[in-house]
Design an enzyme around this catalytic site. Structure first.
Site, mmCIF file in Angstrom:
data_model
loop_
_atom_site.group_PDB
_atom_site.id
_atom_site.type_symbol
_atom_site.label_atom_id
_atom_site.label_comp_id
_atom_site.label_asym_id
_atom_site.label_seq_id
_atom_site.Cartn_x
_atom_site.Cartn_y
_atom_site.Cartn_z
ATOM 1 N N LYS A 130 0.800 -1.231 0.000
ATOM 2 C CA LYS A 130 0.000 0.000 0.000
ATOM 3 C C LYS A 130 0.835 1.285 0.000
ATOM 4 O O LYS A 130 0.374 2.347 0.417
ATOM 5 C CB LYS A 130 -1.017 0.047 1.172
ATOM 6 C CG LYS A 130 -1.830 -1.193 1.396
ATOM 7 C CD LYS A 130 -2.321 -1.874 0.159
ATOM 8 C CE LYS A 130 -3.328 -1.095 -0.636
ATOM 9 N NZ LYS A 130 -3.584 -1.791 -1.964
ATOM 10 N N SER A 139 -4.941 3.066 3.776
ATOM 11 C CA SER A 139 -5.120 2.367 2.505
ATOM 12 C C SER A 139 -5.277 0.866 2.747
ATOM 13 O O SER A 139 -6.141 0.201 2.162
ATOM 14 C CB SER A 139 -3.892 2.653 1.622
ATOM 15 O OG SER A 139 -3.963 1.959 0.420
ATOM 16 N N HIS A 161 7.445 -7.435 -1.922
ATOM 17 C CA HIS A 161 7.287 -6.844 -0.579
ATOM 18 C C HIS A 161 8.277 -7.477 0.399
ATOM 19 O O HIS A 161 8.116 -7.352 1.612
ATOM 20 C CB HIS A 161 5.868 -7.092 -0.048
ATOM 21 C CG HIS A 161 4.778 -6.409 -0.810
ATOM 22 N ND1 HIS A 161 4.886 -5.134 -1.295
ATOM 23 C CD2 HIS A 161 3.518 -6.817 -1.144
ATOM 24 C CE1 HIS A 161 3.750 -4.790 -1.907
ATOM 25 N NE2 HIS A 161 2.925 -5.794 -1.826
HETATM 26 P P1 A3P Z 1 -5.040 4.597 -1.560
HETATM 27 O O1 A3P Z 1 -5.700 3.352 -1.036
HETATM 28 O O2 A3P Z 1 -4.667 5.558 -0.459
HETATM 29 O O3 A3P Z 1 -5.823 5.253 -2.653
HETATM 30 P P2 A3P Z 1 0.133 -0.481 -3.569
HETATM 31 O O4 A3P Z 1 0.172 -0.540 -5.049
HETATM 32 O O5 A3P Z 1 1.489 -0.478 -2.926
HETATM 33 O O6 A3P Z 1 -0.773 -1.505 -2.984
HETATM 34 O O7 A3P Z 1 -0.447 0.960 -3.160
HETATM 35 C C1 A3P Z 1 -1.794 1.261 -3.420
HETATM 36 C C2 A3P Z 1 -2.012 2.738 -3.111
HETATM 37 O O8 A3P Z 1 -1.335 3.529 -4.110
HETATM 38 C C3 A3P Z 1 -3.488 3.109 -3.180
HETATM 39 O O9 A3P Z 1 -3.647 4.161 -2.208
HETATM 40 C C4 A3P Z 1 -3.590 3.620 -4.606
HETATM 41 O O10 A3P Z 1 -4.705 4.426 -4.859
HETATM 42 C C5 A3P Z 1 -2.283 4.408 -4.722
HETATM 43 N N1 A3P Z 1 -1.913 4.689 -6.124
HETATM 44 C C6 A3P Z 1 -1.843 3.824 -7.147
HETATM 45 N N2 A3P Z 1 -1.530 4.467 -8.290
HETATM 46 C C7 A3P Z 1 -1.397 5.778 -7.976
HETATM 47 C C8 A3P Z 1 -1.092 6.965 -8.724
HETATM 48 N N3 A3P Z 1 -0.880 6.934 -10.025
HETATM 49 N N4 A3P Z 1 -1.026 8.143 -8.044
HETATM 50 C C9 A3P Z 1 -1.248 8.195 -6.715
HETATM 51 N N5 A3P Z 1 -1.549 7.113 -5.957
HETATM 52 C C10 A3P Z 1 -1.622 5.917 -6.580
#
Ligand code: A3P
Length: 289
Positions: free
Chosen positions: A42, A127, A97
Site C-alpha cells: 500500500k 489504505s 514486498h
Molecule cells: P489509496 O488506497 O490511499 O488510494 P500499492 O500498489 O502499494 O498496494 O499501493 C496502493 C495505493 O497507491 C493506493 O492508495 C492507490 O490508490 C495508490 N496509487 C496507485 N496508483 C497511484 C497513482 N498513479 N497516483 C497516486 N496514488 C496511486
C-alpha cells in the site's frame, strides 16, 4: 530464523505466497540488469510498476500497452501471473514486498538495482484498512482501532511497517538502492520519473518523459484496464464487494478522515519511538508543507 518463520507464516495464512520458491531464494540467480521495486504493501507499488515499465518500454511505443502492468513487472514472491517469469529476456523487472533479509543474496553484488518506495505510515495504514475489507485473501476488519492494532503489531501481510522500512534503510549500503517517497511522487511526478530513469541509467527523450508522466497519473491509471488491477482483483484475487477499487483515492493525508485525535497521538508516539535514528523525511499532508 524466527523473523523468517513469522513472515512466511503470516503470508501463507493470508495470501498466495510461493513458500517453496522462498525457501530456495539463496540460489536464485540475479542478473546484472534485473530491476526490483520493493515496497511495504500500500505504499505505491502499482504506481511504480507502471512508471518502471513505461521507462523500459519507452512510454508504450513498442506495443506493450496490451500487457497488464503486473505482467510487465510481476511479483516475485506471489503465485500470481507467474508463468515462466524467471526466464524472461533481460532486463527483468520485478516487484516485491520482501524484507531485506529474505531477498536473494545476488542482489548484494550491487549490480542489479532496487527502487524502494515508502509512504507515510498513517496513509499506508488507511489504505491497507480499506484494502483488507476489499479483497477476500485478507482478513476483514471491523474498524480502524482493530486494524491499527494489527498493523502496529505487524500482523498483516508485509509484517511490521517499521521493521520493513528500517531494515531496508539500515542495510541500504549492501545494495544498489534508490529510496523514493510516495508523497514526493505525488508532488512532482515528472521529477520522480527523471530521478528513477537517472538511477537506472536509462536516457529518455522529452517525448518519452511526457508519455510516461501522462500515463502514470492517478486518473489515467484508474481508467486504464491494464494499469488499474480491477480485473485481476475481481477475477483472480477475489473481491468482497463490487464497490471499491485498487486505485482508491491516491491522495496524501487521507488518514485525517480515519484516525481520531487520540489514535493519531498514540500513533505519533509509537512512530517516534520506532523511527529514532532514521533520518528519512516524511510528508503527512501536502497542505501543511
Ligand atoms: P489509496 O488506497 O490511499 O488510494 P500499492 O500498489 O502499494 O498496494 O499501493 C496502493 C495505493 O497507491 C493506493 O492508495 C492507490 O490508490 C495508490 N496509487 C496507485 N496508483 C497511484 C497513482 N498513479 N497516483 C497516486 N496514488 C496511486
Amino acid at each position: 530464523m524466527q523473523l523468517y518463520q513469522k513472515w512466511i507464516l503470516l503470508h501463507q495464512l493470508t495470501c498466495n505466497i510461493d513458500a517453496d520458491f522462498l525457501e530456495n531464494l539463496d540460489d536464485f540467480e540475479i542478473r546484472d540488469d534485473d530491476v526490483f521495486i520493493i515496497t511495504y504493501p500500500k505504499s505505491g507499488t502499482i504506481w511504480t510498476q507502471q512508471i518502471l515499465s513505461l521507462i523500459y518500454f519507452e512510454g508504450h511505443r513498442n506495443r506493450t500497452e496490451d500487457l497488464s502492468t503486473l505482467d510487465r513487472v510481476p511479483f516475485f514472491e506471489y503465485n500470481i501471473r507467474k508463468t515462466d517469469f524467471l526466464n524472461r529476456p533481460s532486463p527483468r523487472l520485478f516487484c516485491s514486498h520482501l524484507p531485506y533479509y529474505l531477498v536473494p543474496k545476488g542482489l548484494k553484488s550491487k549490480k542489479a538495482k532496487i527502487i524502494y518506495v515508502y509512504r507515510n505510515p498513517k496513509d499506508v495504514m488507511t489504505s491497507y484498512f480499506h484494502f483488507s475489507n476489499l479483497v477476500v485473501t485478507l482478513e476483514a476488519v471491523n474498524n480502524m482501532e482493530h486494524f491499527m492494532k494489527r498493523f502496529l503489531d505487524g500482523n498483516v501481510v508485509g509484517s511490521r511497517w517499521f521493521d520493513h522500512l528500517r531494515g531496508w534503510y539500515e542495510h541500504r549500503h549492501d545494495f544498489s538502492i534508490l529510496f523514493m517517497m510516495y508523497e514526493e511522487m505525488k508532488k512532482d511526478l515528472r521529477s520522480s520519473v527523471l530521478k528513477i530513469s537517472h538511477f537506472l541509467e536509462k536516457e529518455l527523450s522529452e517525448e518519452d518523459v511526457e508519455a510516461i508522466v501522462k500515463q502514470a497519473t492517478f486518473q489515467n491509471m484508474k481508467s486504464d484496464p491494464k494499469a488499474n488491477y480491477d480485473e485481476i482483483l475481481k477475477y483472480e484475487v477475489g473481491k468482497r464487494t463490487d464497490e471499491g477499487h485498487f486505485l482508491r483515492k491516491g491522495t496524501v493525508g487521507d488518514w485525517k478522515h480515519h484516525l481520531s485525535v487520540e489514535q493519531n497521538e498514540r500513533f505519533d508516539k509509537i512512530f517516534q519511538r520506532n523511527m529514532k535514528n532514521v533520518p528519512l523525511k516524511f510528508i503527512w499532508d501536502l497542505n501543511e508543507e
